[in-house]
Design an enzyme around this catalytic site. Sequence first.
Site, PDB file in Angstrom:
ATOM      1  N   VAL A  79       0.866  -1.181   0.000  1.00  0.00           N
ATOM      2  CA  VAL A  79       0.000   0.000   0.000  1.00  0.00           C
ATOM      3  C   VAL A  79       0.902   1.230   0.000  1.00  0.00           C
ATOM      4  O   VAL A  79       1.758   1.389   0.873  1.00  0.00           O
ATOM      5  CB  VAL A  79      -0.938   0.007   1.223  1.00  0.00           C
ATOM      6  CG1 VAL A  79      -1.827   1.240   1.207  1.00  0.00           C
ATOM      7  CG2 VAL A  79      -1.781  -1.261   1.255  1.00  0.00           C
ATOM      8  N   GLY A 120       2.812  -4.487   8.537  1.00  0.00           N
ATOM      9  CA  GLY A 120       2.908  -3.092   8.130  1.00  0.00           C
ATOM     10  C   GLY A 120       1.875  -2.763   7.085  1.00  0.00           C
ATOM     11  O   GLY A 120       0.680  -2.931   7.292  1.00  0.00           O
ATOM     12  N   ASP A 121       2.342  -2.302   5.919  1.00  0.00           N
ATOM     13  CA  ASP A 121       1.433  -1.922   4.835  1.00  0.00           C
ATOM     14  C   ASP A 121       1.463  -2.919   3.686  1.00  0.00           C
ATOM     15  O   ASP A 121       1.168  -2.586   2.552  1.00  0.00           O
ATOM     16  CB  ASP A 121       1.772  -0.519   4.337  1.00  0.00           C
ATOM     17  CG  ASP A 121       3.195  -0.409   3.793  1.00  0.00           C
ATOM     18  OD1 ASP A 121       3.953  -1.398   3.873  1.00  0.00           O
ATOM     19  OD2 ASP A 121       3.557   0.664   3.290  1.00  0.00           O
ATOM     20  N   GLU A 122       1.824  -4.165   3.983  1.00  0.00           N
ATOM     21  CA  GLU A 122       1.939  -5.190   2.941  1.00  0.00           C
ATOM     22  C   GLU A 122       0.904  -6.293   3.123  1.00  0.00           C
ATOM     23  O   GLU A 122       0.648  -6.744   4.234  1.00  0.00           O
ATOM     24  CB  GLU A 122       3.342  -5.799   2.960  1.00  0.00           C
ATOM     25  CG  GLU A 122       4.425  -4.796   2.652  1.00  0.00           C
ATOM     26  CD  GLU A 122       5.817  -5.350   2.850  1.00  0.00           C
ATOM     27  OE1 GLU A 122       6.733  -4.816   2.201  1.00  0.00           O
ATOM     28  OE2 GLU A 122       5.999  -6.283   3.651  1.00  0.00           O
TER      29      GLU A 122
END
Length: 193
Positions: A79, A120-122
Amino acid sequence: MTDERPMIDDDPLVLRAEIARLRATVARLERQVGELDRLAHHDALVPVPNRRGFERQLLALIDRAERYGDCGALLFVDVDGLKMVNDSFGHEAGDAALIHVAELLTGGVRQSDCVARFGGDEFAVLLERIDLGQATETALRLTDRIADSSFTYDGSAIPLSAAIGIAEIRPGDTPAAVLARADQAMYAQKAAA
């Protein structure tokens, strides 16, 4: 010499009560084991598997590829700009954005596919019985779905986007090899944008 055998009450009512107590204890322990398994394999924030749960699914698909010739692909989703969302709107906004993206990914694939938060953002998406061309179409559709979504937090519209790398699952693969190829493809996608 003394007899060291445990004393067992021969009263059928006492035996039934003890059996019922033991069954209740076993049922409670089985529920606790199930909850611990869920906690170990599902993300605490978004309602999808975590990395450990995903790797279990990936290993099963690799096994099926080897044994039965099944095909599949892994999409590695990063993201974009989540740090900016956290810095500008706070971590609650970042968490809400992650939940929103998880819903978009889950709603954009088949029920038989697996969407997981990697950390995280994954995110990672495991697509079963799909070739590389179909996986590419799915990745493009998911990228558009995220970019076209209207995400608002506390009255502010926040644009979202993602880069997606694709790795085809091959017989003889290891989870680490598939993940490395998908991660590398995701970074190549980011560099091309």
